[in-house]
Design an enzyme around this catalytic site. Structure first.
Site, PDB file in Angstrom:
ATOM      1  CB  THR A 278     -12.642 -13.042   7.481  1.00  0.00           C
ATOM      2  OG1 THR A 278     -12.529 -14.239   7.622  1.00  0.00           O
ATOM      3  CG2 THR A 278     -13.485 -12.859   8.637  1.00  0.00           C
TER       4      THR A 278
ATOM      5  CE  LYS B 216     -15.003 -24.677   8.883  1.00  0.00           C
ATOM      6  NZ  LYS B 216     -13.859 -25.053  10.250  1.00  0.00           N
TER       7      LYS B 216
ATOM      8  CE  LYS C 251     -14.928 -18.187  17.524  1.00  0.00           C
ATOM      9  NZ  LYS C 251     -14.986 -17.665  15.840  1.00  0.00           N
TER      10      LYS C 251
ATOM     11  CE  LYS D  41     -19.711 -15.098  12.320  1.00  0.00           C
ATOM     12  NZ  LYS D  41     -18.500 -14.852  12.282  1.00  0.00           N
TER      13      LYS D  41
ATOM     14  N   GLY E  29      -9.725 -21.388  12.753  1.00  0.00           N
ATOM     15  CA  GLY E  29      -8.599 -20.105  13.336  1.00  0.00           C
ATOM     16  C   GLY E  29      -9.107 -18.697  13.452  1.00  0.00           C
ATOM     17  CG  ASP E  30     -12.190 -16.343  16.774  1.00  0.00           C
ATOM     18  OD1 ASP E  30     -12.707 -16.118  15.880  1.00  0.00           O
ATOM     19  OD2 ASP E  30     -11.289 -15.365  17.173  1.00  0.00           O
TER      20      ASP E  30
HETATM   21  P1  NDP Z   1      -5.646 -12.402  14.668  1.00  0.00           P
HETATM   22  O1  NDP Z   1      -4.761 -12.829  16.369  1.00  0.00           O
HETATM   23  O2  NDP Z   1      -4.817 -12.575  13.672  1.00  0.00           O
HETATM   24  O3  NDP Z   1      -5.708 -10.553  15.434  1.00  0.00           O
HETATM   25  C1  NDP Z   1      -6.585 -10.245  16.104  1.00  0.00           C
HETATM   26  C2  NDP Z   1      -6.467  -8.348  16.346  1.00  0.00           C
HETATM   27  O4  NDP Z   1      -7.144  -7.825  17.540  1.00  0.00           O
HETATM   28  C3  NDP Z   1      -5.247  -7.941  17.051  1.00  0.00           C
HETATM   29  O5  NDP Z   1      -4.741  -7.138  15.852  1.00  0.00           O
HETATM   30  C4  NDP Z   1      -5.166  -7.886  18.435  1.00  0.00           C
HETATM   31  O6  NDP Z   1      -4.248  -7.187  18.810  1.00  0.00           O
HETATM   32  C5  NDP Z   1      -6.381  -7.091  18.623  1.00  0.00           C
HETATM   33  N1  NDP Z   1      -6.974  -7.682  19.885  1.00  0.00           N
HETATM   34  C6  NDP Z   1      -7.281  -9.047  20.122  1.00  0.00           C
HETATM   35  N2  NDP Z   1      -7.262  -8.884  21.440  1.00  0.00           N
HETATM   36  C7  NDP Z   1      -7.852  -7.232  21.181  1.00  0.00           C
HETATM   37  C8  NDP Z   1      -8.092  -6.682  22.896  1.00  0.00           C
HETATM   38  N3  NDP Z   1      -8.515  -7.443  24.051  1.00  0.00           N
HETATM   39  N4  NDP Z   1      -8.287  -5.443  22.970  1.00  0.00           N
HETATM   40  C9  NDP Z   1      -7.778  -4.815  21.600  1.00  0.00           C
HETATM   41  N5  NDP Z   1      -7.157  -5.685  20.534  1.00  0.00           N
HETATM   42  C10 NDP Z   1      -7.422  -7.025  20.716  1.00  0.00           C
HETATM   43  O7  NDP Z   1      -7.568 -12.808  14.393  1.00  0.00           O
HETATM   44  P2  NDP Z   1      -8.934 -12.469  13.666  1.00  0.00           P
HETATM   45  O8  NDP Z   1      -7.859 -11.257  12.760  1.00  0.00           O
HETATM   46  O9  NDP Z   1      -9.119 -13.493  13.099  1.00  0.00           O
HETATM   47  O10 NDP Z   1      -9.794 -12.364  14.316  1.00  0.00           O
HETATM   48  C11 NDP Z   1      -9.960 -11.040  14.563  1.00  0.00           C
HETATM   49  C12 NDP Z   1     -11.617 -10.601  14.852  1.00  0.00           C
HETATM   50  O11 NDP Z   1     -12.226 -11.276  13.442  1.00  0.00           O
HETATM   51  C13 NDP Z   1     -12.230 -11.242  16.092  1.00  0.00           C
HETATM   52  O12 NDP Z   1     -13.249 -11.111  16.381  1.00  0.00           O
HETATM   53  C14 NDP Z   1     -12.342 -12.241  15.315  1.00  0.00           C
HETATM   54  O13 NDP Z   1     -13.693 -13.414  15.825  1.00  0.00           O
HETATM   55  C15 NDP Z   1     -12.961 -12.170  14.148  1.00  0.00           C
HETATM   56  N6  NDP Z   1     -12.944 -13.558  13.251  1.00  0.00           N
HETATM   57  C16 NDP Z   1     -12.176 -13.435  12.587  1.00  0.00           C
HETATM   58  C17 NDP Z   1     -12.286 -14.780  11.685  1.00  0.00           C
HETATM   59  C18 NDP Z   1     -11.122 -15.334  11.131  1.00  0.00           C
HETATM   60  O14 NDP Z   1     -11.759 -15.754  10.043  1.00  0.00           O
HETATM   61  N7  NDP Z   1     -10.222 -15.136  11.301  1.00  0.00           N
HETATM   62  C19 NDP Z   1     -12.817 -14.783  11.299  1.00  0.00           C
HETATM   63  C20 NDP Z   1     -14.748 -14.035  11.480  1.00  0.00           C
HETATM   64  C21 NDP Z   1     -14.510 -13.705  12.501  1.00  0.00           C
HETATM   65  P3  NDP Z   1      -2.695  -8.173  19.915  1.00  0.00           P
HETATM   66  O15 NDP Z   1      -1.882  -8.988  18.463  1.00  0.00           O
HETATM   67  O16 NDP Z   1      -2.455  -7.042  20.558  1.00  0.00           O
HETATM   68  O17 NDP Z   1      -3.785  -8.758  20.352  1.00  0.00           O
HETATM   69  O1  2IT Z   2     -15.733 -16.363  13.961  1.00  0.00           O
HETATM   70  C1  2IT Z   2     -15.546 -16.968  12.579  1.00  0.00           C
HETATM   71  O2  2IT Z   2     -16.363 -17.284  12.164  1.00  0.00           O
HETATM   72  C2  2IT Z   2     -13.779 -17.593  12.368  1.00  0.00           C
HETATM   73  N1  2IT Z   2     -13.371 -17.111  13.279  1.00  0.00           N
HETATM   74  C3  2IT Z   2     -14.327 -18.202  11.266  1.00  0.00           C
HETATM   75  C4  2IT Z   2     -14.650 -20.081  11.220  1.00  0.00           C
HETATM   76  C5  2IT Z   2     -14.099 -20.558  10.369  1.00  0.00           C
HETATM   77  O3  2IT Z   2     -14.608 -22.008  11.033  1.00  0.00           O
HETATM   78  O4  2IT Z   2     -14.094 -20.844   9.495  1.00  0.00           O
END
Ligand code: NDP
Ligand code: 2IT
Length: 449
Positions: free
Chosen positions: A212, A93, A129, A117, A168-169
């Protein structure tokens, strides 16, 4: 970079040898192995079962070509990945990331983190992943659709509701999950919970979008409560302005804090009055614009180029919610010198090892990603449960379960830190608590994986 235990050193040296060009993966492994020093002492049975050597090697890494046709009729080729890292406690997952920086090292670090996690959530999910170096920025909806369909055409051969369930991520949100789900269904003629983060009309769970960010705030609330403190009246700086950042901002605000800054990869906005979240959602979720657009509509706010500068804004609580290694030792120093009392990670591995060491040495509250951002995947597991029983729970029901899970993760990490002699070190506590459950399962299942 050396370990006290010769055994752990030997395991790590081998990981370096096998994966020498994968810095993110090595960083993630090093952090976990460091935490396992007291486990090696206390649990010779797990050492004997070779659990640590096995857990650092993915069960499977799938890499594939994704070819698609852009709006000009030109053929484009990207690379797709899925790492199926560990299935000891449940089907693989974990999310899919679409970003130009995606490579084997990034996917493997994320998949490795996901094992621990997912274990911490207390739910039956293994670690996986995936993703691609495809950049959704600037692509039309039809280009994104064609890419997703091609990506799923290959991925569908390797996943399944009881085998591997992506979500998603970065770069993969509701739009992409919809296209991916549609293609899976078309290919297989099967309506199953093959992905999570689905739209509500077709099997998604309420609260998954918010999970999240909300979960991060529930976890941070527990950390603050351990010092008889709360979000009330606090100034909060959040990096990123994507899914995690937006809903962390929403919950922090609901808990009485003022969110004064957000960013994207180009720069950051500072709005001392508290960011207007409805406007942020409109700009980011609906119009897919840059964060710099915000100041055109809120003239009292300021915009600065460069995303790192966000950590120079004085705040009480910092929530890095963008990407890996976005907060280094110097950023941590500036934050703490400016009075920051708590740092909790919404992104995966956003703080460099030097930053983590500095924050912990200063005694500042620190919520490591594996624990603090587990609310997203936990709610994904709740989505899987609802799909399996063909029922859907209300927003309040899911939100309550999420809150309880985050409280339990905090407790599990804290208790493990105490039991293994590092009380209050949530990095070690989260790694150990996550590890033990998976290790017991691996030991019980014998040696073939
Ligand atoms: P989104 O694509 O929705 O948003 C990502 C954000 O981070 C955007 O504002 C983006 O800016 C910025 N960003 C991405 N890459 C970079 C970079 N190299 N340098 C600076 N800013 C950057 O992603 P999420 O919000 O889903 O994910 C954000 C983080 O949270 C990631 O690390 C992800 O792995 C983690 N995460 C996500 C989960 C989820 O459920 N979605 C769960 C747990 C963790 P820009 O638009 O300019 O690229
Ligand atoms: O980093 C993470 O935990 C996620 N992007 C969410 C993974 C998921 O299966 O909901």
């Amino acid at each position: 970079m050396s370990f006290k235990s010769a055994y752990l050193q030997q395991v790590y040296d081998k990981v370096v040898q096998r994966n020498e060009n994968e810095p993110e993966f090595l960083q993630a492994v090093h952090e976990v192995l460091e935490s396992l020093e007291p486990v090696v002492e206390k649990r010779p049975d797990l050492v004997e079962a070779g659990v640590i050597e096995r857990i650092v090697e993915p069960e499977r890494l799938i890499m594939f070509r994704v070819s698609w046709v852009d709006d000009q009729g030109k053929v484009q080729v990207n690379r797709g990945y899925r790492v199926q890292f560990n299935s000891a406690i449940g089907p693989y997952k974990g999310g899919l990331r679409f970003h130009p920086s995606v490579c084997a090292s990034v996917i493997k670090f994320l998949g490795f983190e996901q094992i621990f996690k997912n274990s911490l959530t207390g739910l039956p999910i293994g670690g996986g992943k995936g993703g691609s170096d495809f950049d959704p920025k600037g692509k039309s909806d039809m280009e994104v659709m064609r890419f997703c369909q091609s990506f799923m055409t290959e991925l569908s051969k390797h996943i399944g509701a009881d085998t591997d369930v992506p979500a998603g991520d970065i770069g993969v949100g509701g739009r992409e999950i919809g296209f991916l789900f549609g293609q899976y269904k078309r290919l297989r003629n099967e309506y199953t919970g093959i992905l999570t983060g689905k739209g509500i009309p077709y099997g998604g769970s309420l609260v998954r979008t918010e999970a999240t960010g909300y979960g991060l705030c529930y976890f941070t609330r527990e950390m603050l409560a351990s010092k008889n403190d709360s979000f009330e009246g606090k100034k909060v700086v959040i990096s990123g302005s994507g899914n995690v950042a937006i809903y962390a901002a929403e919950k922090a605000t609901a808990m009485g804090a003022t969110v004064i800054a957000l960013s994207d990869s180009s720069g950051y906005i500072h709005d001392p009055n508290g960011v207007n979240l409805e406007l942020i959602k409109q700009l980011k979720e609906v119009e897919r614009k840059r964060i710099s657009e915000y100041v055109k509509q809120v003239p009292s706010a300021t915009y600065k180029e460069g995303c790192r500068g966000i950590w120079t804004i004085p705040c009480d609580i910092a929530l890095p919610c963008a990407t890996q290694n976005e907060l280094d030792e110097n950023d941590a120093k500036i934050l703490i010198d400016n009075g920051c009392i708590a740092i909790a990670e919404g992104a995966n591995m956003p703080s460099t090892p030097e930053a983590v060491a500095y924050i912990q040495a200063k005694g500042v509250l620190y919520g490591p990603a594996k624990a603090a951002n587990a609310g997203g995947v936990a709610t994904s597991a709740l989505e899987m449960s609802q799909n399996s029983i063909r029922m859907s729970w209300t927003f309040e029901e899911v939100d309550k379960k999420l809150d309880d899970i985050m409280v339990n993760i905090y407790k599990a990490a804290y208790e493990a830190s105490k039991e293994y002699g590092v009380e209050g070190d949530l990095v070690a506590g989260a790694n150990i608590a996550g590890f033990i459950k998976v290790a017991e399962a691996m030991k019980a299942q014998g040696i073939a994986y």
